[in-house]
Design a protein around this motif. Structure first.
Motif, PDB file in Angstrom:
ATOM      1  N   HIS A   2       0.846  -1.192   0.000  1.00 26.59           N
ATOM      2  CA  HIS A   2       0.000   0.000   0.000  1.00 26.59           C
ATOM      3  C   HIS A   2       0.884   1.244   0.000  1.00 26.59           C
ATOM      4  CE1 HIS A   2      -2.057  -3.256   2.252  1.00 26.59           C
ATOM      5  NE2 HIS A   2      -3.071  -2.921   1.480  1.00 26.59           N
ATOM      6  N   ILE A   3       0.343   2.345  -0.523  1.00 23.40           N
ATOM      7  CA  ILE A   3       1.101   3.591  -0.539  1.00 23.40           C
ATOM      8  C   ILE A   3       0.259   4.738   0.001  1.00 23.40           C
ATOM      9  CG2 ILE A   3       2.771   2.984  -2.320  1.00 23.40           C
ATOM     10  CD1 ILE A   3       0.981   4.220  -4.416  1.00 23.40           C
ATOM     11  N   GLY A   4       0.952   5.708   0.557  1.00 23.83           N
ATOM     12  CA  GLY A   4       0.262   6.844   1.140  1.00 23.83           C
ATOM     13  C   GLY A   4       1.216   8.020   1.264  1.00 23.83           C
ATOM     14  N   VAL A   5       0.821   8.976   2.093  1.00 26.74           N
ATOM     15  CA  VAL A   5       1.579  10.217   2.220  1.00 26.74           C
ATOM     16  C   VAL A   5       1.654  10.621   3.690  1.00 26.74           C
ATOM     17  CG1 VAL A   5       0.999  11.035  -0.094  1.00 26.74           C
ATOM     18  CG2 VAL A   5      -0.515  11.591   1.821  1.00 26.74           C
ATOM     19  N   SER A   6       2.477  11.615   3.948  1.00 24.79           N
ATOM     20  CA  SER A   6       2.609  12.147   5.300  1.00 24.79           C
ATOM     21  C   SER A   6       2.778  13.660   5.201  1.00 24.79           C
ATOM     22  CB  SER A   6       3.823  11.521   5.995  1.00 24.79           C
ATOM     23  OG  SER A   6       3.965  12.012   7.313  1.00 24.79           O
ATOM     24  N   ASN A   7       2.154  14.370   6.117  1.00 27.56           N
ATOM     25  CA  ASN A   7       2.231  15.835   6.168  1.00 27.56           C
ATOM     26  C   ASN A   7       1.590  16.505   4.953  1.00 27.56           C
ATOM     27  OD1 ASN A   7       3.920  16.322   8.680  1.00 27.56           O
ATOM     28  ND2 ASN A   7       5.297  14.972   7.535  1.00 27.56           N
ATOM     29  N   TYR A   8       0.619  15.857   4.332  1.00 30.03           N
ATOM     30  CA  TYR A   8      -0.071  16.452   3.188  1.00 30.03           C
ATOM     31  C   TYR A   8      -1.260  17.288   3.665  1.00 30.03           C
ATOM     32  CZ  TYR A   8       2.240  14.309  -0.873  1.00 30.03           C
ATOM     33  OH  TYR A   8       3.136  13.965  -1.855  1.00 30.03           O
ATOM     34  N   THR A   9      -1.393  18.467   3.098  1.00 28.40           N
ATOM     35  CA  THR A   9      -2.564  19.299   3.324  1.00 28.40           C
ATOM     36  C   THR A   9      -3.658  18.884   2.348  1.00 28.40           C
ATOM     37  OG1 THR A   9      -1.895  20.963   1.708  1.00 28.40           O
ATOM     38  CG2 THR A   9      -1.028  21.220   3.956  1.00 28.40           C
ATOM     39  N   ILE A  10      -4.835  19.460   2.479  1.00 26.39           N
ATOM     40  CA  ILE A  10      -5.919  19.180   1.529  1.00 26.39           C
ATOM     41  C   ILE A  10      -5.477  19.555   0.115  1.00 26.39           C
ATOM     42  CG2 ILE A  10      -8.244  19.854   0.806  1.00 26.39           C
ATOM     43  CD1 ILE A  10      -8.968  20.167   3.749  1.00 26.39           C
ATOM     44  N   ARG A  11      -4.775  20.665  -0.008  1.00 23.74           N
ATOM     45  CA  ARG A  11      -4.286  21.111  -1.320  1.00 23.74           C
ATOM     46  C   ARG A  11      -3.368  20.070  -1.954  1.00 23.74           C
ATOM     47  NH1 ARG A  11       0.309  23.929  -1.787  1.00 23.74           N
ATOM     48  NH2 ARG A  11       0.166  24.548   0.408  1.00 23.74           N
ATOM     49  N   HIS A  12      -2.441  19.531  -1.180  1.00 29.04           N
ATOM     50  CA  HIS A  12      -1.539  18.505  -1.710  1.00 29.04           C
ATOM     51  C   HIS A  12      -2.307  17.234  -2.082  1.00 29.04           C
ATOM     52  CE1 HIS A  12       1.490  20.701   1.006  1.00 29.04           C
ATOM     53  NE2 HIS A  12       1.718  21.090  -0.221  1.00 29.04           N
ATOM     54  N   LEU A  13      -3.275  16.880  -1.244  1.00 24.80           N
ATOM     55  CA  LEU A  13      -4.065  15.679  -1.512  1.00 24.80           C
ATOM     56  C   LEU A  13      -4.893  15.828  -2.786  1.00 24.80           C
ATOM     57  CD1 LEU A  13      -5.281  14.811   2.103  1.00 24.80           C
ATOM     58  CD2 LEU A  13      -3.713  13.442   0.710  1.00 24.80           C
ATOM     59  N   LYS A  14      -5.474  16.998  -2.980  1.00 25.73           N
ATOM     60  CA  LYS A  14      -6.271  17.228  -4.185  1.00 25.73           C
ATOM     61  C   LYS A  14      -5.411  17.111  -5.436  1.00 25.73           C
ATOM     62  CE  LYS A  14     -10.070  20.058  -2.393  1.00 25.73           C
ATOM     63  NZ  LYS A  14     -10.686  21.422  -2.381  1.00 25.73           N
ATOM     64  N   GLN A  15      -4.189  17.633  -5.371  1.00 28.35           N
ATOM     65  CA  GLN A  15      -3.273  17.509  -6.504  1.00 28.35           C
ATOM     66  C   GLN A  15      -2.995  16.042  -6.807  1.00 28.35           C
ATOM     67  OE1 GLN A  15       0.191  19.718  -5.309  1.00 28.35           O
ATOM     68  NE2 GLN A  15      -0.691  21.717  -5.812  1.00 28.35           N
ATOM     69  N   LEU A  16      -2.748  15.268  -5.766  1.00 31.09           N
ATOM     70  CA  LEU A  16      -2.443  13.846  -5.951  1.00 31.09           C
ATOM     71  C   LEU A  16      -3.657  13.082  -6.473  1.00 31.09           C
ATOM     72  CD1 LEU A  16      -0.800  11.275  -5.687  1.00 31.09           C
ATOM     73  CD2 LEU A  16      -1.222  11.311  -3.220  1.00 31.09           C
ATOM     74  N   LEU A  17      -4.812  13.353  -5.908  1.00 25.57           N
ATOM     75  CA  LEU A  17      -6.022  12.634  -6.306  1.00 25.57           C
ATOM     76  C   LEU A  17      -6.427  12.950  -7.743  1.00 25.57           C
ATOM     77  CD1 LEU A  17      -8.034  13.022  -2.985  1.00 25.57           C
ATOM     78  CD2 LEU A  17      -7.104  10.887  -3.912  1.00 25.57           C
ATOM     79  N   SER A  18      -6.061  14.129  -8.226  1.00 24.91           N
ATOM     80  CA  SER A  18      -6.410  14.499  -9.605  1.00 24.91           C
ATOM     81  C   SER A  18      -5.596  13.711 -10.631  1.00 24.91           C
ATOM     82  CB  SER A  18      -6.188  15.999  -9.814  1.00 24.91           C
ATOM     83  OG  SER A  18      -4.796  16.309  -9.796  1.00 24.91           O
ATOM     84  N   ASN A  19      -4.453  13.150 -10.176  1.00 29.22           N
ATOM     85  CA  ASN A  19      -3.622  12.341 -11.071  1.00 29.22           C
ATOM     86  C   ASN A  19      -2.830  11.357 -10.213  1.00 29.22           C
ATOM     87  OD1 ASN A  19      -2.295  11.339 -13.316  1.00 29.22           O
ATOM     88  ND2 ASN A  19      -0.779  12.978 -13.374  1.00 29.22           N
ATOM     89  N   ASN A  20      -3.520  10.279  -9.797  1.00 27.91           N
ATOM     90  CA  ASN A  20      -2.880   9.338  -8.869  1.00 27.91           C
ATOM     91  C   ASN A  20      -2.271   8.123  -9.562  1.00 27.91           C
ATOM     92  OD1 ASN A  20      -5.007   7.464  -9.355  1.00 27.91           O
ATOM     93  ND2 ASN A  20      -6.262   8.425  -7.780  1.00 27.91           N
ATOM     94  N   HIS A  21      -2.258   8.131 -10.887  1.00 28.01           N
ATOM     95  CA  HIS A  21      -1.643   7.062 -11.679  1.00 28.01           C
ATOM     96  C   HIS A  21      -2.222   5.682 -11.342  1.00 28.01           C
ATOM     97  CE1 HIS A  21       1.234   9.986 -13.195  1.00 28.01           C
ATOM     98  NE2 HIS A  21       1.391  10.391 -11.945  1.00 28.01           N
ATOM     99  N   GLY A  22      -3.503   5.691 -10.966  1.00 25.66           N
ATOM    100  CA  GLY A  22      -4.220   4.435 -10.787  1.00 25.66           C
ATOM    101  C   GLY A  22      -4.337   3.932  -9.364  1.00 25.66           C
ATOM    102  N   ILE A  23      -3.624   4.557  -8.419  1.00 24.30           N
ATOM    103  CA  ILE A  23      -3.702   4.113  -7.016  1.00 24.30           C
ATOM    104  C   ILE A  23      -3.855   5.322  -6.097  1.00 24.30           C
ATOM    105  CG2 ILE A  23      -2.580   2.868  -5.137  1.00 24.30           C
ATOM    106  CD1 ILE A  23      -1.104   1.185  -7.117  1.00 24.30           C
ATOM    107  N   LYS A  24      -4.922   5.337  -5.324  1.00 26.63           N
ATOM    108  CA  LYS A  24      -5.146   6.408  -4.358  1.00 26.63           C
ATOM    109  C   LYS A  24      -4.323   6.163  -3.088  1.00 26.63           C
ATOM    110  CE  LYS A  24      -9.246   7.838  -3.334  1.00 26.63           C
ATOM    111  NZ  LYS A  24     -10.674   7.925  -2.976  1.00 26.63           N
ATOM    112  N   PRO A  25      -3.951   7.230  -2.399  1.00 27.65           N
ATOM    113  CA  PRO A  25      -3.281   7.049  -1.106  1.00 27.65           C
ATOM    114  C   PRO A  25      -4.248   6.460  -0.093  1.00 27.65           C
ATOM    115  CG  PRO A  25      -3.843   9.362  -1.435  1.00 27.65           C
ATOM    116  CD  PRO A  25      -4.143   8.654  -2.729  1.00 27.65           C
ATOM    117  N   VAL A  26      -3.775   5.540   0.724  1.00 29.81           N
ATOM    118  CA  VAL A  26      -4.646   4.921   1.730  1.00 29.81           C
ATOM    119  C   VAL A  26      -4.479   5.576   3.095  1.00 29.81           C
ATOM    120  CG1 VAL A  26      -4.693   2.700   0.536  1.00 29.81           C
ATOM    121  CG2 VAL A  26      -2.961   3.102   2.298  1.00 29.81           C
TER     122      VAL A  26
END
Length: 290
Positions: free
Chosen positions: A150-174
């Motif tokens: 599984h993959i995820g992130v740390s210290n991400y704000t909503i802004r960073h998460l929205k950027q990632l979710l808009s182009n997550n290359h097929g896998i969302k952060p858990v």
């Protein structure tokens, strides 16, 4: 032992413990072996580390020795580590493979981008977003190769998460691992992650160094006395009761045991009191990272 209901089901169907064991600033084979031995005996099955902590290899050696002692195997524990901010982008795949080598195991259960920025890159530079995206692509590749579950992130704000979710290359952060405790909590981040199915995991769940100590707070002490619990148990349960994962750290046997004994309920009026405490962030602030 930890209550069996304190678990989170990941999108893959695999189970992740809500209570884990943090290892920041724990160094040396002797220290890690002794501490993880106590943690395994107490019932911890999730262990958190990071490339930045410099203890992955020591944790790997300790678990190799200790799991058979506790009649456990690799599949019985959940190991998570993080990408160093100095290895964002092009160096990320090599870095995650190095973490895998250091931990001396077949796979990593959860791999996180430790920080939305990159060392040597100005906070406001758009290069940060490009490097994060490159890192994520490499992590997706590692999932497909079976190196990471599984993959995820740390210290991400909503802004960073929205950027990632808009182009997550097929896998969302858990998971999004962030500073979270009664002195610092962000309702908007909590609601956004909940809506997106991203588990918030609290680092420094007991607060951190500063002018004010949560465990010395008068209201926290009052609630702990009322519930016949330690102040640490009340603070940790406050997060868990919101379905937020925690990774407390201790080297003291008494605290290692008590920090996992959270199978109780804080009454609603006391939860509201804990939510109302004055806010004070202890750790690094990702809001400045573009």
């Amino acid at each position: 032992m930890m209550s069996t209901n304190l678990k989170f089901r990941l999108p893959t169907g695999e189970i992740m413990p809500l209570i884990g064991f943090g290892t920041w600033m724990l160094r040396g084979d002797k220290v890690l072996t002794k501490t993880l031995d106590l943690a395994l005996k107490a019932g911890y099955r999730l262990f958190d580390t990071a490339d930045m902590y410099g203890n992955e290899a020591e944790i790997g050696r300790a678990l190799k020795e200790l799991l058979p002692k506790h009649n456990l195997s690799r599949k019985d524990v959940f190991i998570q580590t993080k990408l160093d901010p100095g290895n964002q982008g092009g160096r990320s795949y090599k870095a995650l493979r190095q973490s895998l080598y250091n931990l001396d195991c077949e796979y990593i259960d959860l791999y996180l981008i430790h920080w939305p920025g990159s060392y040597g890159v100005a906070d406001k530079s758009p290069e940060n977003a490009a490097l994060r995206d490159d890192s994520w692509q490499k992590m997706v590749r590692a999932v497909k190769e079976g190196l990471i579950r599984h993959i995820g992130v740390s210290n991400y704000t909503i802004r960073h998460l929205k950027q990632l979710l808009s182009n997550n290359h097929g896998i969302k952060p858990v998971v999004n691992q962030v500073e979270w405790h009664p002195f610092w909590h962000q309702k908007d981040l909590y609601e956004f992650c909940k809506e997106q199915g991203i588990l918030l995991q609290a680092y420094q769940p007991l607060g951190g160094p500063g002018n004010r100590d949560i465990m010395d707070d008068r209201e926290v002490k009052k609630i702990a006395k009322k519930l016949d619990k330690t102040t640490a148990q009340v603070i940790l349960r406050w997060s868990v009761q919101q379905n937020i994962a925690i990774i407390p750290k201790s080297q003291t046997e008494e605290h290692i045991y008590s920090n996992i004994q959270l199978d109780f309920t804080i009454p609603e009026e006391d939860m509201k009191t804990l939510f109302s405490l004055e806010q004070q962030k202890y750790d690094w602030d990702p809001e400045t990272i573009a």
